[in-house]
Scaffold this motif. Structure first.
Motif, PDB file in Angstrom:
ATOM      1  N   GLU A  81      38.105  43.164  32.952  1.00  0.00           N
ATOM      2  CA  GLU A  81      38.844  42.848  31.719  1.00  0.00           C
ATOM      3  C   GLU A  81      38.664  41.378  31.341  1.00  0.00           C
ATOM      4  N   GLN A  82      38.708  40.482  32.306  1.00  0.00           N
ATOM      5  CA  GLN A  82      38.488  39.061  32.029  1.00  0.00           C
ATOM      6  C   GLN A  82      37.076  38.826  31.497  1.00  0.00           C
ATOM      7  N   ASP A 142      43.722  33.741  39.619  1.00  0.00           N
ATOM      8  CA  ASP A 142      44.990  34.475  39.504  1.00  0.00           C
ATOM      9  C   ASP A 142      44.899  35.598  38.482  1.00  0.00           C
ATOM     10  N   ARG A 143      43.940  35.510  37.566  1.00  0.00           N
ATOM     11  CA  ARG A 143      43.797  36.530  36.525  1.00  0.00           C
ATOM     12  C   ARG A 143      43.135  37.801  37.029  1.00  0.00           C
ATOM     13  N   TRP A 144      42.474  37.739  38.191  1.00  0.00           N
ATOM     14  CA  TRP A 144      41.811  38.957  38.670  1.00  0.00           C
ATOM     15  C   TRP A 144      42.106  39.306  40.126  1.00  0.00           C
ATOM     16  N   LEU A 145      42.568  38.372  40.922  1.00  0.00           N
ATOM     17  CA  LEU A 145      42.934  38.687  42.307  1.00  0.00           C
ATOM     18  C   LEU A 145      44.166  39.600  42.327  1.00  0.00           C
ATOM     19  N   PRO A 146      44.466  40.214  43.469  1.00  0.00           N
ATOM     20  CA  PRO A 146      45.714  40.981  43.542  1.00  0.00           C
ATOM     21  C   PRO A 146      46.879  40.131  43.022  1.00  0.00           C
ATOM     22  N   ARG A 147      47.763  40.760  42.305  1.00  0.00           N
ATOM     23  CA  ARG A 147      48.811  40.041  41.573  1.00  0.00           C
ATOM     24  C   ARG A 147      49.721  39.181  42.445  1.00  0.00           C
ATOM     25  N   ARG A 153      31.735  47.842  41.303  1.00  0.00           N
ATOM     26  CA  ARG A 153      31.998  48.235  39.916  1.00  0.00           C
ATOM     27  C   ARG A 153      30.929  47.631  39.027  1.00  0.00           C
ATOM     28  N   THR A 154      30.500  48.380  38.037  1.00  0.00           N
ATOM     29  CA  THR A 154      29.571  47.827  37.055  1.00  0.00           C
ATOM     30  C   THR A 154      30.355  47.173  35.932  1.00  0.00           C
ATOM     31  N   MET A 155      29.731  46.155  35.339  1.00  0.00           N
ATOM     32  CA  MET A 155      30.340  45.437  34.228  1.00  0.00           C
ATOM     33  C   MET A 155      29.264  45.180  33.186  1.00  0.00           C
ATOM     34  N   PRO A 156      29.588  45.381  31.899  1.00  0.00           N
ATOM     35  CA  PRO A 156      28.600  45.208  30.836  1.00  0.00           C
ATOM     36  C   PRO A 156      28.440  43.741  30.420  1.00  0.00           C
ATOM     37  N   ALA A 157      27.959  42.935  31.351  1.00  0.00           N
ATOM     38  CA  ALA A 157      27.748  41.509  31.076  1.00  0.00           C
ATOM     39  C   ALA A 157      26.669  40.985  32.012  1.00  0.00           C
TER      40      ALA A 157
END
Length: 136
Positions: free
Chosen positions: A126-127, A28-33, A8-12
Motif C-alpha cells: 500500500e505504501q 512504522d507505516r509497514w512493520l507490524p503495528r 508478495r509481488t508489487m507493481p513497482a
C-alpha cells in the motif's frame, strides 16, 4: 529455531520498493503495528514493542546494491531477519521477508508470525502504491 518466510509481488520497480522499505523513518507505516523503529548511530536501532512496552536494542543494515535489508537483536542474537526485493519484469517486483527466531522460547506462535508477515507485506504494498500514484 523457528523460521518463517513470506513473499508478495508489487507493481513497482524494485529500486522504488527497496527505497520505501529501507527508510527507517517510514518503517512504522509497514512493520507490524505494535513495532516502532528508532534509528541511532548506524547500524544501531531501538525497536519498541507496544504489546510489552519494552525497547530492544537492534541492528539494521541496508544493502542498496543487493536490494536487501538485514536486521536482528544487538545483544543476545535471539532474532534476525531479512527482506529481499527482486525485479520480475514489466516494472514489477517480488518482496520476500524471512524471520529467524534462534531461541524457540522467544518465538511467537506460528500463526501470529505468518499473519504479521502477511499484514506487513500488505502494508508495504500500500505504501508503494501510494508512492507510485503520487509520482505519476
Amino acid at each position: 529455531m523457528s523460521e518463517f518466510e513470506r513473499s508478495r509481488t508489487m507493481p513497482a520497480l524494485p529500486e522504488l520498493v527497496f527505497d520505501q522499505a529501507a527508510d527507517v523513518n517510514l518503517m512504522d507505516r509497514w512493520l507490524p503495528r505494535d513495532l516502532h523503529v528508532r534509528a541511532e548511530e548506524p547500524p544501531a536501532v531501538t525497536v519498541h514493542e507496544d504489546r510489552t512496552d519494552e525497547d530492544a536494542r537492534g541492528l539494521f543494515a541496508a544493502h542498496p546494491d543487493q536490494l536487501r535489508l538485514e536486521w536482528g537483536t544487538r545483544d543476545d542474537g535471539r532474532y534476525a531477519g531479512w527482506l529481499q526485493v527482486a525485479g520480475i519484469g514489466s516494472g514489477a517486483s517480488e518482496v520476500t521477508v524471512h524471520l529467524s527466531f534462534f531461541d524457540g522460547s522467544h518465538a511467537p506462535p506460528d500463526d501470529v508470525v505468518q499473519a504479521a508477515l502477511d499484514d506487513s507485506l500488505e502494508r508495504l504494498a500500500e505504501q508503494v502504491r501510494m508512492r507510485v500514484e503520487s509520482a505519476g
